[in-house]
Design a protein around this motif. Sequence first.
Motif, PDB file in Angstrom:
ATOM      1  N   LEU A   1      -7.064   0.460  -1.504  1.00 39.89           N
ATOM      2  CA  LEU A   1      -6.135   0.360  -2.626  1.00 39.89           C
ATOM      3  C   LEU A   1      -4.880   1.192  -2.373  1.00 39.89           C
ATOM      4  N   MET A   2      -5.061   2.411  -1.879  1.00 42.82           N
ATOM      5  CA  MET A   2      -3.918   3.263  -1.574  1.00 42.82           C
ATOM      6  C   MET A   2      -3.068   2.663  -0.456  1.00 42.82           C
ATOM      7  N   LEU A   3      -3.737   2.064   0.536  1.00 43.72           N
ATOM      8  CA  LEU A   3      -3.006   1.426   1.632  1.00 43.72           C
ATOM      9  C   LEU A   3      -2.218   0.220   1.137  1.00 43.72           C
ATOM     10  N   THR A   4      -2.783  -0.518   0.185  1.00 45.15           N
ATOM     11  CA  THR A   4      -2.067  -1.661  -0.378  1.00 45.15           C
ATOM     12  C   THR A   4      -0.823  -1.208  -1.144  1.00 45.15           C
ATOM     13  N   LEU A   5      -0.959  -0.127  -1.914  1.00 48.23           N
ATOM     14  CA  LEU A   5       0.212   0.416  -2.614  1.00 48.23           C
ATOM     15  C   LEU A   5       1.273   0.891  -1.624  1.00 48.23           C
ATOM     16  N   LEU A   6       0.816   1.481  -0.526  1.00 53.57           N
ATOM     17  CA  LEU A   6       1.759   1.905   0.511  1.00 53.57           C
ATOM     18  C   LEU A   6       2.480   0.704   1.117  1.00 53.57           C
ATOM     19  N   GLU A   7       1.756  -0.387   1.323  1.00 51.05           N
ATOM     20  CA  GLU A   7       2.374  -1.575   1.908  1.00 51.05           C
ATOM     21  C   GLU A   7       3.365  -2.219   0.950  1.00 51.05           C
ATOM     22  N   VAL A   8       3.130  -2.094  -0.342  1.00 50.01           N
ATOM     23  CA  VAL A   8       4.123  -2.580  -1.314  1.00 50.01           C
ATOM     24  C   VAL A   8       5.425  -1.803  -1.166  1.00 50.01           C
ATOM     25  N   ALA A   9       5.302  -0.482  -1.016  1.00 48.19           N
ATOM     26  CA  ALA A   9       6.496   0.336  -0.811  1.00 48.19           C
ATOM     27  C   ALA A   9       7.167   0.012   0.521  1.00 48.19           C
ATOM     28  N   VAL A  10       6.353  -0.192   1.562  1.00 52.64           N
ATOM     29  CA  VAL A  10       6.909  -0.528   2.878  1.00 52.64           C
ATOM     30  C   VAL A  10       7.639  -1.865   2.825  1.00 52.64           C
ATOM     31  N   ALA A  11       7.084  -2.839   2.110  1.00 52.06           N
ATOM     32  CA  ALA A  11       7.726  -4.144   1.998  1.00 52.06           C
ATOM     33  C   ALA A  11       9.108  -4.035   1.361  1.00 52.06           C
ATOM     34  N   MET A  12       9.240  -3.192   0.356  1.00 51.80           N
ATOM     35  CA  MET A  12      10.537  -3.015  -0.302  1.00 51.80           C
ATOM     36  C   MET A  12      11.481  -2.197   0.568  1.00 51.80           C
ATOM     37  N   ILE A  13      10.958  -1.140   1.190  1.00 45.95           N
ATOM     38  CA  ILE A  13      11.818  -0.263   1.990  1.00 45.95           C
ATOM     39  C   ILE A  13      12.344  -0.989   3.222  1.00 45.95           C
ATOM     40  N   GLN A  14      11.511  -1.788   3.871  1.00 44.50           N
ATOM     41  CA  GLN A  14      11.957  -2.483   5.081  1.00 44.50           C
ATOM     42  C   GLN A  14      13.028  -3.518   4.775  1.00 44.50           C
ATOM     43  N   ALA A  15      12.926  -4.181   3.637  1.00 46.64           N
ATOM     44  CA  ALA A  15      13.987  -5.104   3.241  1.00 46.64           C
ATOM     45  C   ALA A  15      15.287  -4.349   2.975  1.00 46.64           C
ATOM     46  N   TYR A  16      15.174  -3.190   2.323  1.00 48.16           N
ATOM     47  CA  TYR A  16      16.368  -2.384   2.052  1.00 48.16           C
ATOM     48  C   TYR A  16      16.984  -1.852   3.343  1.00 48.16           C
ATOM     49  N   VAL A  17      16.140  -1.400   4.283  1.00 46.70           N
ATOM     50  CA  VAL A  17      16.651  -0.880   5.552  1.00 46.70           C
ATOM     51  C   VAL A  17      17.349  -1.979   6.347  1.00 46.70           C
ATOM     52  N   PHE A  18      16.784  -3.175   6.339  1.00 44.61           N
ATOM     53  CA  PHE A  18      17.389  -4.302   7.053  1.00 44.61           C
ATOM     54  C   PHE A  18      18.808  -4.555   6.559  1.00 44.61           C
ATOM     55  N   VAL A  19      18.963  -4.622   5.240  1.00 43.67           N
ATOM     56  CA  VAL A  19      20.288  -4.907   4.671  1.00 43.67           C
ATOM     57  C   VAL A  19      21.204  -3.693   4.798  1.00 43.67           C
ATOM     58  N   LEU A  20      20.653  -2.494   4.674  1.00 43.31           N
ATOM     59  CA  LEU A  20      21.468  -1.288   4.786  1.00 43.31           C
ATOM     60  C   LEU A  20      22.070  -1.156   6.179  1.00 43.31           C
ATOM     61  N   LEU A  21      21.280  -1.415   7.207  1.00 51.10           N
ATOM     62  CA  LEU A  21      21.804  -1.343   8.572  1.00 51.10           C
ATOM     63  C   LEU A  21      22.878  -2.404   8.810  1.00 51.10           C
ATOM     64  N   LEU A  22      22.692  -3.573   8.241  1.00 50.52           N
ATOM     65  CA  LEU A  22      23.739  -4.594   8.353  1.00 50.52           C
ATOM     66  C   LEU A  22      25.031  -4.140   7.686  1.00 50.52           C
ATOM     67  N   SER A  23      24.904  -3.473   6.542  1.00 53.34           N
ATOM     68  CA  SER A  23      26.110  -2.966   5.869  1.00 53.34           C
ATOM     69  C   SER A  23      26.772  -1.855   6.686  1.00 53.34           C
ATOM     70  N   LEU A  24      25.975  -1.046   7.384  1.00 55.53           N
ATOM     71  CA  LEU A  24      26.559  -0.018   8.251  1.00 55.53           C
ATOM     72  C   LEU A  24      27.283  -0.646   9.438  1.00 55.53           C
ATOM     73  N   TYR A  25      26.712  -1.690  10.012  1.00 53.61           N
ATOM     74  CA  TYR A  25      27.406  -2.401  11.085  1.00 53.61           C
ATOM     75  C   TYR A  25      28.707  -3.017  10.562  1.00 53.61           C
ATOM     76  N   LEU A  26      28.655  -3.532   9.327  1.00 53.02           N
ATOM     77  CA  LEU A  26      29.861  -4.093   8.734  1.00 53.02           C
ATOM     78  C   LEU A  26      30.902  -3.021   8.489  1.00 53.02           C
ATOM     79  N   GLN A  27      30.445  -1.823   8.098  1.00 54.24           N
ATOM     80  CA  GLN A  27      31.370  -0.721   7.828  1.00 54.24           C
ATOM     81  C   GLN A  27      32.159  -0.328   9.075  1.00 54.24           C
TER      82      GLN A  27
END
Length: 227
Positions: free
Chosen positions: A198-224
């Motif tokens: 259960l704790m690992l599943t909650l961690l994976e929910v956070a990882v799923a959101m963070i990895q999507a944010y990191v993907f877009v954030l790095l693209l915005s840094l490349y754009l910057q």
Amino acid sequence: MILSLFDQFMSPWHMGVPLLAISLVLPWVLFPTPTLRWLNNRMLTFQSWFIARFTHQTFLPLNIDGHKWALLLASLMVFLITLNMLGLLPYTFTPTTQLSLNLGLAVPLWLATVVIGMRNQPTAALGHLLPEGTPTPLIPVLIIIETISLFIRPVALGVRLTANLTAGHLLIQLVSTAVFVLLPMMPTVAMLTAILLLMLTLLEVAVAMIQAYVFVLLLSLYLQENV
């Protein structure tokens, strides 16, 4: 046993038809459609607030020219989060565990930022390949290294997203298999393992959101760097 663990990452087929397209289209069906009414429901209000906050934080360091990418990157962020989250449900397929899909998203967007930099400010874009104050003997080596690092960026974007989600899904399957195996033999240990699951599943929910944010954030840094 090894093959069965990785079967979950195979693209599903039904009657000879690949179901990957359905997995990519389904998230858009789940999004609530904005209306012209003054008062919206909670889901639509939360969606609008989330997109507005994400767009504000992502494009805060960018100039006005970079704000033209707001709709594209915000849509990509919501799309990736939804794909990653839906992939945690039972009997589902996660398209973002496929390296081909992630590279298909990363390479065109990265290439667009490079083309924009070469078109709008070619001197500054090429200047990133050679840091200021570099000794003359190191100039050819640094140019080669910076060029390689530039072309590795889209590969790193795709591999990072694929590796994190794949590792998380493998861990969940391994721990869940351990729970089913231990349940008839050692119920107490199985319950403790289920709590870990259960704790690992909650961690994976956070990882799923963070990895999507990191993907877009790095693209915005490349754009910057290129606007």
